[in-house]
Design an enzyme around this catalytic site. Structure first.
Site, PDB file in Angstrom:
ATOM      1  N   ASP A   1       0.812  -1.218   0.000  1.00 42.51           N
ATOM      2  CA  ASP A   1       0.000   0.000   0.000  1.00 42.51           C
ATOM      3  C   ASP A   1       0.849   1.275   0.000  1.00 42.51           C
ATOM      4  O   ASP A   1       0.612   2.181  -0.803  1.00 42.51           O
ATOM      5  CB  ASP A   1      -0.947   0.022   1.209  1.00 42.51           C
ATOM      6  CG  ASP A   1      -1.950  -1.130   1.136  1.00 42.51           C
ATOM      7  OD1 ASP A   1      -2.206  -1.630   0.017  1.00 42.51           O
ATOM      8  OD2 ASP A   1      -2.466  -1.528   2.199  1.00 42.51           O
TER       9      ASP A   1
ATOM     10  N   ARG B   1       1.756   6.056  16.596  1.00 42.84           N
ATOM     11  CA  ARG B   1       1.486   7.077  15.567  1.00 42.84           C
ATOM     12  C   ARG B   1       2.164   8.409  15.842  1.00 42.84           C
ATOM     13  O   ARG B   1       2.779   8.986  14.948  1.00 42.84           O
ATOM     14  CB  ARG B   1      -0.024   7.264  15.341  1.00 42.84           C
ATOM     15  CG  ARG B   1      -0.786   6.094  14.691  1.00 42.84           C
ATOM     16  CD  ARG B   1       0.055   5.142  13.955  1.00 42.84           C
ATOM     17  NE  ARG B   1      -0.681   4.109  13.229  1.00 42.84           N
ATOM     18  CZ  ARG B   1      -0.312   2.837  13.186  1.00 42.84           C
ATOM     19  NH1 ARG B   1       0.742   2.421  13.860  1.00 42.84           N
ATOM     20  NH2 ARG B   1      -0.981   1.971  12.469  1.00 42.84           N
TER      21      ARG B   1
ATOM     22  N   ASP C   1      -6.154   6.146  13.009  1.00 43.64           N
ATOM     23  CA  ASP C   1      -4.766   6.487  12.729  1.00 43.64           C
ATOM     24  C   ASP C   1      -4.619   7.804  11.979  1.00 43.64           C
ATOM     25  O   ASP C   1      -3.703   8.581  12.236  1.00 43.64           O
ATOM     26  CB  ASP C   1      -4.089   5.346  11.955  1.00 43.64           C
ATOM     27  CG  ASP C   1      -3.898   4.118  12.834  1.00 43.64           C
ATOM     28  OD1 ASP C   1      -3.755   4.290  14.059  1.00 43.64           O
ATOM     29  OD2 ASP C   1      -3.901   2.987  12.301  1.00 43.64           O
TER      30      ASP C   1
ATOM     31  N   SER D   1      -5.732  -7.800   8.838  1.00 46.34           N
ATOM     32  CA  SER D   1      -4.898  -6.604   8.786  1.00 46.34           C
ATOM     33  C   SER D   1      -4.204  -6.467  10.138  1.00 46.34           C
ATOM     34  O   SER D   1      -4.843  -6.429  11.183  1.00 46.34           O
ATOM     35  CB  SER D   1      -5.793  -5.397   8.477  1.00 46.34           C
ATOM     36  OG  SER D   1      -5.212  -4.223   8.978  1.00 46.34           O
TER      37      SER D   1
HETATM   38  N1  ARG Z   1      -8.315   0.053  16.674  1.00 43.62           N
HETATM   39  C1  ARG Z   1      -6.946   0.183  17.042  1.00 43.62           C
HETATM   40  C2  ARG Z   1      -6.608   1.630  17.269  1.00 43.62           C
HETATM   41  O1  ARG Z   1      -7.290   2.470  16.792  1.00 43.62           O
HETATM   42  C3  ARG Z   1      -6.019  -0.497  16.084  1.00 43.62           C
HETATM   43  C4  ARG Z   1      -5.611   0.264  14.882  1.00 43.62           C
HETATM   44  C5  ARG Z   1      -4.687  -0.531  14.063  1.00 43.62           C
HETATM   45  N2  ARG Z   1      -4.263   0.183  12.891  1.00 43.62           N
HETATM   46  C6  ARG Z   1      -4.151  -0.349  11.706  1.00 43.62           C
HETATM   47  N3  ARG Z   1      -3.777   0.438  10.739  1.00 43.62           N
HETATM   48  N4  ARG Z   1      -4.439  -1.599  11.468  1.00 43.62           N
HETATM   49  O2  ARG Z   1      -5.680   1.934  17.974  1.00 43.62           O
END
Ligand code: ARG
Length: 421
Positions: free
Chosen positions: A28, A108, A137, A188
């Protein structure tokens, strides 16, 4: 790069605007390198901050260049991640909605910090990330950049174009971008030293038990040893420093605890989660180190700090987790709560013993030179030094107004009489 080399690099490409992309090395973000170059007209600097996902650095570098990046910055951020992000979260016992240790949420802002640093280094005017418009994110990346360098533009092509996996593969083939595998992955995954999140596929049905293949860091509890494992975690000023009397660096400590707890099946989490963007989603995690360390830390706080201060901290702990989840890491609010926690945790030094058994975890012992526990006060045996008369006086004062109120109103009597009628 030295100063001259930097200037040369700037001169060579100064006709085009530069952008720094958060680069994972996967399909990606490789496609995004090309999209940002072709569709958006940028020179792309790929930036990868390693927070413990154990990917091959040379491969990442090669893939970034092959996809068309003019430069690739790879930073080993594991130590920084644990010390500056996971440990403050641990000091805050940070569990979003009481359950999720915020593993993805903590990485992040760190990644964003490195994007901003790379933008300064390369003279870029913008940063980019591959987060979608449906997740948390994007909020965390964007708010972190605003909190650090609001002058930078933020480009999120995935949010703008909503590129599907098939489209990404097609685009990669058309543009000669190397693809490792077109096999559709069942989940994922996002992983770092603080935890691993597993989303998508069959997990999107909240009624379905997560299949064994979803997990990589935790043993299936049914298959764990029948013998309990004891784990002694040593803390200094609210942060862990040793495991079973062995002093370890922050990264080694988190990895050690994660391996032991994971092997005992500890740390699996299944949460119906409220995202920042309003969506309710089913999220699965395995965070063996975070779960064990937070349980131990919380217990040592209970042992060594004032009850009244703990009650304030309990409220702030909830707030801290929300603030991090919502992407406000680089905010004065997060810093202020952390300052409170540092002060509060000055006595949180000592050892906590955890007992791990088949996915379960209990604190079974604690010891500290700062324990506020006083045996002579709490014992019922003959060594009791507690002033029982003082309790009588305390209750007389504590009940003064209540007794007076009842004398005047006889409210409770009136209520029970109305009920009887
Ligand atoms: N729901 C979780 C969070 O918001 C996991 C996010 C995981 N991110 C991803 N790009 N798969 O912290």
């Amino acid at each position: 790069m030295n100063k001259n080399a930097n200037q040369n690099a700037n001169q060579k490409t100064n006709s085009k605007k530069k952008i720094v992309l958060a680069y994972s090395g996967g399909l990606d973000t490789s496609v995004l390198v090309r999209i940002l170059t072709v569709d958006y007209g940028y020179d792309v600097i790929a930036c990868h901050a390693d927070v413990g996902e154990a990917r091959d650095k040379e491969k990442i570098q090669a893939r970034a260049k092959q996809a068309g990046a003019v430069a690739c910055e790879i930073v080993d951020a594991k130590d920084e991640f644990v010390r500056e992000y996971c440990f403050p979260a641990l000091r805050a016992n940070a569990l979003y909605e009481g359950i999720y240790p915020l593993s993805a949420a903590l990485s992040r802002p760190l990644i964003a910090k490195h994007l901003v640093a790379a933008a300064k280094k390369h003279g870029a005017t913008a940063v980019a990330h591959g987060a979608t418009g449906k997740g948390n994110d994007q909020v965390r990346f964007d708010l972190a950049v605003k909190g650090l360098a609001p002058e930078l533009a933020i480009v999120a092509p995935q949010r703008e174009k909503n590129i599907t996996r098939d489209e990404a593969i097609e685009y990669a083939e058309k543009h000669g971008i190397a693809i490792e595998s077109t096999v559709k992955k069942p989940f994922s995954i996002d992983e770092n030293l603080w935890g691993r999140s597993i989303e998508g596929g069959v997990l999107e049905d909240p009624s379905v038990e997560p299949p064994d293949e979803a997990f990589a860091w935790t043993k299936k509890p049914e298959e764990c040893s029948n013998a309990p494992i004891y784990l002694k975690i040593g803390f200094e000023n609210g942060l862990p420093v040793s495991v079973d009397d062995e002093k370890l660096s922050p990264v080694d400590l988190v990895q050690r605890v994660g391996a032991i707890a994971g092997n005992a099946g500890v740390g699996r989490i299944d949460l119906m989660e409220n995202r920042v963007v309003g969506i309710k989603s089913r999220e699965n995690y395995e965070c063996p180190a975070a779960v064990a360390l937070i349980a131990a830390h919380k217990d040592l706080e209970r042992f060594t700090t004032l009850g009244a201060a703990q009650k304030v901290k309990d409220m702030l702990d909830v707030k801290f987790a929300d603030v991090v989840y919502e992407g406000l890491w680089f905010s004065p609010l997060r810093a202020a709560i952390d300052a409170f926690n540092v002060e509060h945790d000055k006595t949180v030094t000592g050892e906590v013993t955890l007992k791990l058994l088949k996915g379960g975890l209990r604190v079974v012992g604690r010891a500290s030179p700062f324990g506020v526990y006083n045996h002579a006060m709490s014992t019922y045996d003959r060594t009791d030094k507690f002033d029982h008369k003082a309790a009588e006086g305390f209750i007389a004062l504590a009940g003064l107004q209540l007794a007076e109120f009842t004398r005047v109103n006889r409210l409770n009597e009136a209520i029970s009489q109305t009920r009887e009628k």
